[in-house]
Design a protein around this motif. Structure first.
Motif, PDB file in Angstrom:
ATOM      1  N   PHE A 234     -58.384  84.220 -22.938  1.00  0.00           N
ATOM      2  CA  PHE A 234     -58.073  85.493 -22.259  1.00  0.00           C
ATOM      3  C   PHE A 234     -57.558  86.400 -23.227  1.00  0.00           C
ATOM      4  CE2 PHE A 234     -56.653  81.979 -19.821  1.00  0.00           C
ATOM      5  CZ  PHE A 234     -57.818  81.815 -18.745  1.00  0.00           C
ATOM      6  N   GLY A 235     -57.282  86.363 -24.641  1.00  0.00           N
ATOM      7  CA  GLY A 235     -56.957  87.408 -25.525  1.00  0.00           C
ATOM      8  C   GLY A 235     -56.494  86.817 -26.811  1.00  0.00           C
ATOM      9  N   THR A 236     -56.019  87.797 -27.479  1.00  0.00           N
ATOM     10  CA  THR A 236     -55.371  87.193 -28.841  1.00  0.00           C
ATOM     11  C   THR A 236     -53.900  87.723 -29.060  1.00  0.00           C
ATOM     12  OG1 THR A 236     -57.632  87.208 -29.998  1.00  0.00           O
ATOM     13  CG2 THR A 236     -55.735  87.377 -31.189  1.00  0.00           C
ATOM     14  N   ARG A 237     -53.090  86.745 -29.238  1.00  0.00           N
ATOM     15  CA  ARG A 237     -51.651  86.953 -29.480  1.00  0.00           C
ATOM     16  C   ARG A 237     -51.330  87.085 -30.851  1.00  0.00           C
ATOM     17  NH1 ARG A 237     -51.951  83.110 -25.598  1.00  0.00           N
ATOM     18  NH2 ARG A 237     -51.782  81.300 -27.404  1.00  0.00           N
ATOM     19  N   HIS A 238     -50.786  88.498 -31.220  1.00  0.00           N
ATOM     20  CA  HIS A 238     -50.217  88.899 -32.705  1.00  0.00           C
ATOM     21  C   HIS A 238     -48.969  88.604 -32.716  1.00  0.00           C
ATOM     22  CE1 HIS A 238     -54.038  90.002 -33.818  1.00  0.00           C
ATOM     23  NE2 HIS A 238     -54.510  90.612 -32.663  1.00  0.00           N
ATOM     24  N   GLY A 239     -48.364  87.359 -33.119  1.00  0.00           N
ATOM     25  CA  GLY A 239     -47.018  87.228 -32.892  1.00  0.00           C
ATOM     26  C   GLY A 239     -46.144  87.232 -34.269  1.00  0.00           C
ATOM     27  N   ALA A 240     -44.861  87.385 -34.095  1.00  0.00           N
ATOM     28  CA  ALA A 240     -44.014  87.446 -35.063  1.00  0.00           C
ATOM     29  C   ALA A 240     -42.664  86.248 -34.726  1.00  0.00           C
ATOM     30  CB  ALA A 240     -43.426  88.715 -35.479  1.00  0.00           C
ATOM     31  N   VAL A 241     -42.151  85.888 -35.768  1.00  0.00           N
ATOM     32  CA  VAL A 241     -40.608  85.125 -35.324  1.00  0.00           C
ATOM     33  C   VAL A 241     -39.830  86.318 -35.534  1.00  0.00           C
ATOM     34  CG1 VAL A 241     -39.134  83.547 -36.294  1.00  0.00           C
ATOM     35  CG2 VAL A 241     -41.395  83.003 -36.520  1.00  0.00           C
ATOM     36  N   THR A 242     -39.093  86.409 -34.119  1.00  0.00           N
ATOM     37  CA  THR A 242     -37.895  87.312 -34.174  1.00  0.00           C
ATOM     38  C   THR A 242     -36.673  87.039 -34.485  1.00  0.00           C
ATOM     39  OG1 THR A 242     -37.854  87.092 -31.842  1.00  0.00           O
ATOM     40  CG2 THR A 242     -39.407  88.836 -32.775  1.00  0.00           C
ATOM     41  N   ARG A 243     -36.349  85.567 -34.276  1.00  0.00           N
ATOM     42  CA  ARG A 243     -34.891  85.002 -34.604  1.00  0.00           C
ATOM     43  C   ARG A 243     -35.195  83.518 -35.132  1.00  0.00           C
ATOM     44  NH1 ARG A 243     -30.010  84.334 -30.095  1.00  0.00           N
ATOM     45  NH2 ARG A 243     -28.319  83.431 -31.866  1.00  0.00           N
ATOM     46  N   PHE A 244     -34.509  83.104 -36.153  1.00  0.00           N
ATOM     47  CA  PHE A 244     -34.801  81.825 -36.767  1.00  0.00           C
ATOM     48  C   PHE A 244     -33.177  81.565 -37.128  1.00  0.00           C
ATOM     49  CE2 PHE A 244     -35.564  79.080 -40.086  1.00  0.00           C
ATOM     50  CZ  PHE A 244     -36.676  78.308 -39.661  1.00  0.00           C
ATOM     51  N   GLU A 245     -32.420  80.752 -36.287  1.00  0.00           N
ATOM     52  CA  GLU A 245     -31.222  80.349 -36.515  1.00  0.00           C
ATOM     53  C   GLU A 245     -31.210  78.825 -36.044  1.00  0.00           C
ATOM     54  OE1 GLU A 245     -27.006  81.305 -34.224  1.00  0.00           O
ATOM     55  OE2 GLU A 245     -28.377  82.860 -34.409  1.00  0.00           O
ATOM     56  N   ARG A 246     -31.476  78.165 -37.394  1.00  0.00           N
ATOM     57  CA  ARG A 246     -31.202  76.760 -37.308  1.00  0.00           C
ATOM     58  C   ARG A 246     -30.052  76.155 -37.221  1.00  0.00           C
ATOM     59  NH1 ARG A 246     -31.292  72.048 -40.695  1.00  0.00           N
ATOM     60  NH2 ARG A 246     -32.803  70.561 -39.996  1.00  0.00           N
ATOM     61  N   PRO A 247     -29.663  75.195 -36.137  1.00  0.00           N
ATOM     62  CA  PRO A 247     -30.871  74.581 -35.391  1.00  0.00           C
ATOM     63  C   PRO A 247     -30.631  75.070 -33.848  1.00  0.00           C
ATOM     64  CG  PRO A 247     -28.976  73.310 -35.223  1.00  0.00           C
ATOM     65  CD  PRO A 247     -28.549  74.473 -36.185  1.00  0.00           C
ATOM     66  N   VAL A 248     -30.189  76.224 -33.540  1.00  0.00           N
ATOM     67  CA  VAL A 248     -30.043  76.702 -32.100  1.00  0.00           C
ATOM     68  C   VAL A 248     -30.639  77.747 -31.466  1.00  0.00           C
ATOM     69  CG1 VAL A 248     -27.415  75.874 -32.513  1.00  0.00           C
ATOM     70  CG2 VAL A 248     -28.311  78.156 -32.804  1.00  0.00           C
ATOM     71  N   ALA A 249     -31.536  78.683 -32.260  1.00  0.00           N
ATOM     72  CA  ALA A 249     -32.344  79.529 -31.440  1.00  0.00           C
ATOM     73  C   ALA A 249     -33.649  79.782 -32.466  1.00  0.00           C
ATOM     74  CB  ALA A 249     -31.412  80.713 -31.476  1.00  0.00           C
TER      75      ALA A 249
END
Length: 121
Positions: free
Chosen positions: A64-79
């Motif tokens: 259906f399309g192409t997702r151009h993604g990014a990790v916006t929050r990386f808080e191991r191990p909770v978010a």
């Protein structure tokens, strides 16, 4: 046709330590080992070199399309959050804003994963 932000939320308990669950969700390069392809997911490609962290970028092509993604929050191990707007096929259909939020809490038998999906025209 979507005219406002649509929000969906799911929660599930998983017999897995929260740290292990976070590591599985964060390892974009290994998704194809445990996440079956579907009408929405055809694989993750073009992942920024190096360890996955906030700011890591990736591409997820789909029917259906192409997702151009990014990790916006990386808080191991909770978010662990992603923003991945999708350019529709054909591109004249525009883009859909997609944001995915994962919250991981300790549970009696492992972890509770809460996943929130926001879709905006």
């Amino acid at each position: 046709m979507m005219t406002k932000t649509e929000v969906r939320e799911w929660s599930i308990e998983i017999a897995c330590a929260p740290e292990r669950l976070f590591d599985l969700l964060a390892d974009l390069r290994a998704y194809e080992q445990w996440l079956p392809r579907s009408s929405a997911f055809h694989g993750t490609a073009d992942i920024t070199p190096g360890p996955v962290a906030a700011g890591t970028r990736y591409v997820e092509p789909g029917p259906f399309g192409t997702r151009h993604g990014a990790v916006t929050r990386f808080e191991r191990p909770v978010a662990l959050d992603f923003e991945q707007p999708m350019t529709m096929k054909p591109s004249a259909l525009g883009r859909i804003g997609i944001r995915v939020f994962h919250r991981i809490d300790a549970a009696p038998d492992g972890a509770r994963l809460t996943r929130r999906l926001e879709l905006a025209p």
